[in-house]
Design an enzyme around this catalytic site. Structure first.
Site, PDB file in Angstrom:
ATOM      1  N   HIS A  87       5.375   9.136  -4.411  1.00 12.93           N
ATOM      2  CA  HIS A  87       4.950   9.056  -2.897  1.00 12.93           C
ATOM      3  C   HIS A  87       5.827   9.736  -2.100  1.00 12.93           C
ATOM      4  CE1 HIS A  87       3.890   6.260   0.738  1.00 12.93           C
ATOM      5  NE2 HIS A  87       3.079   7.435   0.690  1.00 12.93           N
ATOM      6  N   ASN A 143       4.989   1.564   2.713  1.00 12.82           N
ATOM      7  CA  ASN A 143       3.873   1.064   3.390  1.00 12.82           C
ATOM      8  C   ASN A 143       3.595  -0.277   3.508  1.00 12.82           C
ATOM      9  OD1 ASN A 143       3.530   3.775   4.258  1.00 12.82           O
ATOM     10  ND2 ASN A 143       1.756   4.245   2.460  1.00 12.82           N
TER      11      ASN A 143
END
Length: 708
Positions: free
Chosen positions: A448, A498
């Site tokens: 990511h 996140n």
């Protein structure tokens, strides 16, 4: 005992002083070297046959990389730290005071204390090797150059150039250093020593006057005009640091006092300020971060696994993320990358994205057009699965759609080798769900990246339950080659970064709906130490992206992740943020000069503006959720350690570095204080503020994440 400094006398009267710290790959300055250097200088003074001295490194790739930072951690008081600085002053003054010419022959890193050593020599000559860099990066550790750098650098290159180097910590290349008067010559490494010897034979020379712009010449000419410069510098620093970092203001004060009251006073101020900064909590946090990232570089991410060599990469998707990933693969890692997209338009976007980034280097003269074209040649494109049989790793950067990602996994397994790693750049879908469609799930992993890829230092490497250790180690090594700092996190919705960011953003949204103004929210969090505020961040990332992630997190992790329903109204009004020029702020020609809030957003959300809450209360309410969730991630094993959690938050979302990361900050606040604050908010706003079990336990037994 092996010596660090060795003196070799030549027949022509030039002596060579070689610094070579035994058993280390780089030279660093240590406290115990003081007496050894002084002894050596006494010997040189007493020997009348020595007509000149060349100082050189015995290491192949570096001159001196700076002072040994571990010795600062051993300082127990300001007095001890001040004595360290003063010891450096004495030794460097002795070197500078030699009646014979002293020349520094520099190849490789010449940083911090290394540059201060070179500044104490009378002349400096550099190799043109690309590893040769000069700088004083102490400010990045919350410190200042404590070996006379704040005094000698401005006297050599001028106040403006010296402040620029010291306040940013930026490193200059040999050609720049020559132009600014920092060094006297640049030559190939093969003749570095010979050139330095010739310079020493010519005898002491007066330094060439620095070529400065007319305005700087004027500003540096009197103490009155110099003070105007220092005041301007201080204002700019305050604006940039919000007063959260004490080092820049102290650097300015050292230069100001030294230039206005003389070198002796300047050195005294430097030693005092240096000592004060060494003992500051900001510097301790920044040094902790430095040690943590250094330690991480030695880890493979999977104990006992050896990474496979990555010789070819394929990127699926030519959008902003895909283009960025392909670009860092070819530019930083120097590995060929093949980009696949369904449209030619996507492919040309990816190529032009990479070209623009490289061309900046050409325009700044950091790179030749030929070097740029050679790197571009490493990137190829295709709309079919061709030329990818031998790809070692495939990085997928397509839409957040599980069915689409399943198809990608199957396509790659059909078209590539049996060891090809499938790495998904998803920001919220659990990797286990993506791997469910794979016949070789051990090769599937999450990778990511954060946007923009070329600027953001972090990547999360996400292992699901059956990802093999070799796949983890190979992916971590690949991310490092791209110039990234990888942290290995376990699979779960939102992963780590996140997940902690979502609660922070949701709370900022709640405050907005309670009537806090957009710019007040942003200002409060920038003052706290974030690089941008939450509303600006939402505009930059895309309001539509945030809206997509929220339901996934809520479904997987529960109701505390529920985003305010009012936000649907933003999308209904076609507000996506910067990308379509419509968000919380104004975009387009009229917004060029100043950043203005699009006031119509309040009407869309039915908000009645309330009076501003205290900035620190706003910041606390947004960040406290993030702290609580970070601990929950550690509790669930999503992250392996507090250290990884701190690095992830600082490098991934710009958590204030001077606080050391969420876990170090919790240690500073004290778990019991944090739990009490969370419970206070819980009684006011509900269970989303309920402290997690680990924090409650730490509050009762007084434990910490880091040992003192």
């Amino acid at each position: 005992m092996e010596k660090t400094f060795n003196l070799a006398r030549r027949d022509d009267g030039i002596a060579i002083l070689t610094m070579d710290v035994p058993g280390e790959t780089m030279n660093t300055l240590k406290e115990q070297f003081g007496p050894e250097i002084s002894e050596m200088l006494t010997e040189i003074k007493a020997d009348s046959s020595i007509k000149g001295l060349v100082v050189i490194s015995g290491k192949a790739d570096s001159f001196v990389a700076g002072a040994d930072i571990t010795m600062l951690a051993a300082c127990k008081s300001e007095d001890h730290a001040k004595a360290l600085s003063q010891q450096g002053h004495v030794v460097f003054s002795e070197l500078e005071g030699l009646s014979i010419p002293v020349v520094a022959a520099i190849n490789g890193a010449c940083l911090g204390g290394g540059l201060e050593l070179a500044l104490a020599c009378h002349l400096r000559v550099c190799s043109d090797d690309k590893k040769t860099m000069l700088g004083v990066p102490e400010v990045q550790l919350g410190l200042l150059p404590g070996g006379g750098g704040t005094q000698r650098l401005p006297r050599l290159v001028g106040i403006a150039a010296a402040l620029d180097m010291m306040l940013t910590g930026k490193q200059v290349r040999p050609k720049q250093a020559l132009k600014m008067g920092l060094i006297n010559d640049v030559v190939p490494n093969s003749i570095l020593l010979a050139t330095a010897i010739e310079l020493a034979k010519k005898g002491k020379q007066a330094a060439k006057p620095v070529v400065q712009s007319k305005i700087n010449q004027f500003l540096e000419s009197t103490s009155f005009t110099r003070d105007i410069m220092f005041d301007q510098a201080r204002k700019q620093v305050m604006k940039k640091t919000q007063g959260n970092y004490p080092a820049p203001a102290k650097i300015i004060d050292c230069v100001r006092q030294g230039m206005n009251k003389g070198m002796v006073k300047g050195l005294e101020v430097e030693a005092t300020h240096f000592a004060n900064l060494v003992m500051s909590k900001e510097s301790a946090a920044l040094r902790g971060l430095f040690f943590a990232t250094t330690e991480m570089k030695k880890e493979t991410g999977a104990v006992g696994a050896v990474p496979r060599k990555v010789k070819k990469v394929m990127v699926l998707g030519g959008g902003l993320m895909g283009g960025g990933i392909a670009s860092v693969t070819t530019t930083k890692a120097k590995i060929p990358a093949r980009v696949k997209d369904i449209s030619e338009q996507g492919l040309s976007n990816a190529l032009s994205y990479a070209y623009k980034l490289l061309d900046k280097g050409v325009k700044r003269r950091h790179m030749t057009p030929i070097a740029r074209d050679n790197i571009m040649a490493l990137m190829t494109t295709t709309t079919e699965y061709t030329g990818i049989k031998d790809a070692d790793i495939v990085v997928e950067a397509v839409f957040e759609d599980l069915a689409l990602k399943h198809k990608m996994v199957q396509d790659v397994e059909r078209e590539c080798g049996e060891n090809t790693i499938f790495a998904s750049n998803t920001s919220s879908l659990p990797i286990g769900q993506i791997a469910a469609a794979a016949s070789r799930p051990e090769n599937v992993i999450g990778l990511h990246y954060f946007s923009p890829v070329e600027k953001m230092p972090l990547v999360e490497v996400i292992a699901h339950k059956t990802t093999s250790a070799e796949t983890i180690a190979t992916t971590v090594a690949f991310a490092r080659k791209q110039g990234k700092t990888p942290i290995v996190v376990q699979d779960g919705a939102g992963f780590y970064v996140n997940r902690i960011l979502a609660l922070y953003m949701n709370e900022a949204a709640q405050l907005l709906l309670e009537g806090q103004r957009v710019e007040h929210l942003d200002r409060a969090l920038v003052k706290f130490g974030f690089p941008v505020g939450p509303m600006t961040l939402l505009d930059e990332v895309g309001i539509d992206v945030g809206a997509k992630i929220s339901p996934i997190l809520e479904k997987e992790l529960g109701s505390r992740f529920k985003a305010p329903a009012a936000f649907d109204k933003l999308l209904a009004d076609d507000r996506k943020g910067r990308k379509n020029g419509k968000g919380f702020y104004q975009y387009g020609p009229k917004a060029k000069k100043a950043k203005l809030v699009d006031e119509s957003v309040y009407k869309v959300l039915d908000i009645l503006i309330a009076s501003d809450k205290e900035a620190k209360d706003v910041a606390e309410r947004c960040t406290i959720q993030m702290l609580n969730e970070a601990v929950r991630c550690l509790e669930e094993g999503i992250i392996a350690s507090a250290r990884d959690g701190d690095i992830g938050a600082i490098f991934g979302i710009g958590f204030p570095p001077f606080l050391g990361g969420p876990f170090r900050y919790i240690d500073t606040l004290g778990a019991s204080n944090l739990v009490a604050t969370l419970q206070g908010y819980q009684s006011l706003y509900g269970d989303r503020f309920a402290p997690c079990d680990t924090l409650v336990k730490m509050a009762s037994d007084g434990s910490q994440f880091y040992k003192k």
